[in-house]
Design a protein around this motif. Structure first.
Motif, PDB file in Angstrom:
ATOM      1  N   ALA A 140       0.792  -1.070  -0.232  1.00 29.75           N
ATOM      2  CA  ALA A 140      -0.414   0.328   0.176  1.00 29.75           C
ATOM      3  C   ALA A 140       1.407   0.830   0.100  1.00 29.75           C
ATOM      4  O   ALA A 140       2.159   1.422   0.508  1.00 29.75           O
ATOM      5  CB  ALA A 140      -0.643   0.243   1.477  1.00 29.75           C
ATOM      6  N   ARG A 156      -3.505   1.118  -3.264  1.00 28.38           N
ATOM      7  CA  ARG A 156      -3.968   1.381  -2.004  1.00 28.38           C
ATOM      8  C   ARG A 156      -4.406   0.875  -1.205  1.00 28.38           C
ATOM      9  O   ARG A 156      -4.405   1.131   0.282  1.00 28.38           O
ATOM     10  CB  ARG A 156      -6.058   1.469  -2.625  1.00 28.38           C
ATOM     11  CG  ARG A 156      -6.074   3.115  -3.423  1.00 28.38           C
ATOM     12  CD  ARG A 156      -7.187   3.720  -3.080  1.00 28.38           C
ATOM     13  NE  ARG A 156      -8.048   1.956  -3.108  1.00 28.38           N
ATOM     14  CZ  ARG A 156      -9.022   1.448  -4.473  1.00 28.38           C
ATOM     15  NH1 ARG A 156      -8.744   1.800  -5.970  1.00 28.38           N
ATOM     16  NH2 ARG A 156     -10.368   0.384  -4.315  1.00 28.38           N
ATOM     17  N   SER A 157      -4.662  -0.669  -1.430  1.00 28.49           N
ATOM     18  CA  SER A 157      -3.993  -1.937  -0.346  1.00 28.49           C
ATOM     19  C   SER A 157      -2.998  -3.097  -1.582  1.00 28.49           C
ATOM     20  O   SER A 157      -2.423  -2.796  -2.040  1.00 28.49           O
ATOM     21  CB  SER A 157      -5.594  -2.583  -0.214  1.00 28.49           C
ATOM     22  OG  SER A 157      -5.565  -3.354  -0.924  1.00 28.49           O
ATOM     23  N   SER A 158      -3.306  -3.741  -0.335  1.00 25.45           N
ATOM     24  CA  SER A 158      -2.439  -5.168  -1.920  1.00 25.45           C
ATOM     25  C   SER A 158      -3.307  -6.018  -2.399  1.00 25.45           C
ATOM     26  O   SER A 158      -2.921  -6.578  -3.048  1.00 25.45           O
ATOM     27  CB  SER A 158      -1.441  -6.297   0.038  1.00 25.45           C
ATOM     28  OG  SER A 158      -3.132  -6.822  -0.024  1.00 25.45           O
ATOM     29  N   LYS A 160      -6.104  -3.683  -4.071  1.00 27.97           N
ATOM     30  CA  LYS A 160      -6.150  -2.680  -5.570  1.00 27.97           C
ATOM     31  C   LYS A 160      -5.219  -1.947  -4.937  1.00 27.97           C
ATOM     32  O   LYS A 160      -5.003  -1.191  -4.309  1.00 27.97           O
ATOM     33  CB  LYS A 160      -7.364  -1.909  -3.905  1.00 27.97           C
ATOM     34  CG  LYS A 160      -9.047  -2.713  -3.291  1.00 27.97           C
ATOM     35  CD  LYS A 160      -9.571  -3.089  -5.404  1.00 27.97           C
ATOM     36  CE  LYS A 160     -10.756  -4.072  -4.349  1.00 27.97           C
ATOM     37  NZ  LYS A 160     -11.651  -4.325  -5.488  1.00 27.97           N
TER      38      LYS A 160
END
Length: 142
Positions: free
Chosen positions: A79, A128-130, A132
């Motif tokens: 992220a 945005r994350s692992s 997304k």
């Protein structure tokens, strides 16, 4: 406990390429080595019908399509990581691309790549994350 051996270190005072060692210990660190103000290289990726980018190896990538390609969900996503993917059509053009489910484009739909011979498109992204990746398509730099 981990041990890091560092040799041949040159001290830079410019603020660029400054390494930050975070031991991940009781200070709440994450155990990563990061850089500040680093200029990233563009890593060339060999064409395959499915390309899985490894975000641990770089942030900026380029590939030349010689056939249709699926850009699968990348591996080793952190992220906050961001970069660019340059996609170039070969001299024939007309190559199509699709994207894995981690890729979220601004209008909710994966882009249609430029199909002209030697056309160059760019995907700008931030994780945005692992699972997304917010991505923006910028097309036709040919």
């Amino acid at each position: 406990m981990s041990t890091l051996k560092v040799t041949n270190v040159k001290h830079e005072t410019s603020g660029l390429n400054t390494l930050v060692f975070d031991n991940g210990g009781s200070s709440g660190g994450n155990g990563r080595v990061t850089t500040k103000g680093t200029i990233g290289e563009i890593s060339a990726v060999t064409y395959a019908s499915t390309i899985t980018l490894d975000f641990r190896t770089g942030n900026n990538f380029s590939t030349t399509l010689t056939g249709a390609c699926t850009f699968a969900n990348p591996s080793n996503i952190s992220a906050g990581q961001s970069g660019v993917l340059f996609i170039t059509q070969d001299g024939t053009g007309g190559r199509l691309g699709t994207f894995g489910t981690y890729w979220d484009f601004s209008d909710g739909t994966a882009p249609t790549l430029s199909t002209g011979a030697n056309a160059i498109d760019m995907i700008v992204w931030i994780a945005r994350s692992s699972t997304k990746i917010s991505a923006q398509f910028v097309g036709n730099f040919s």
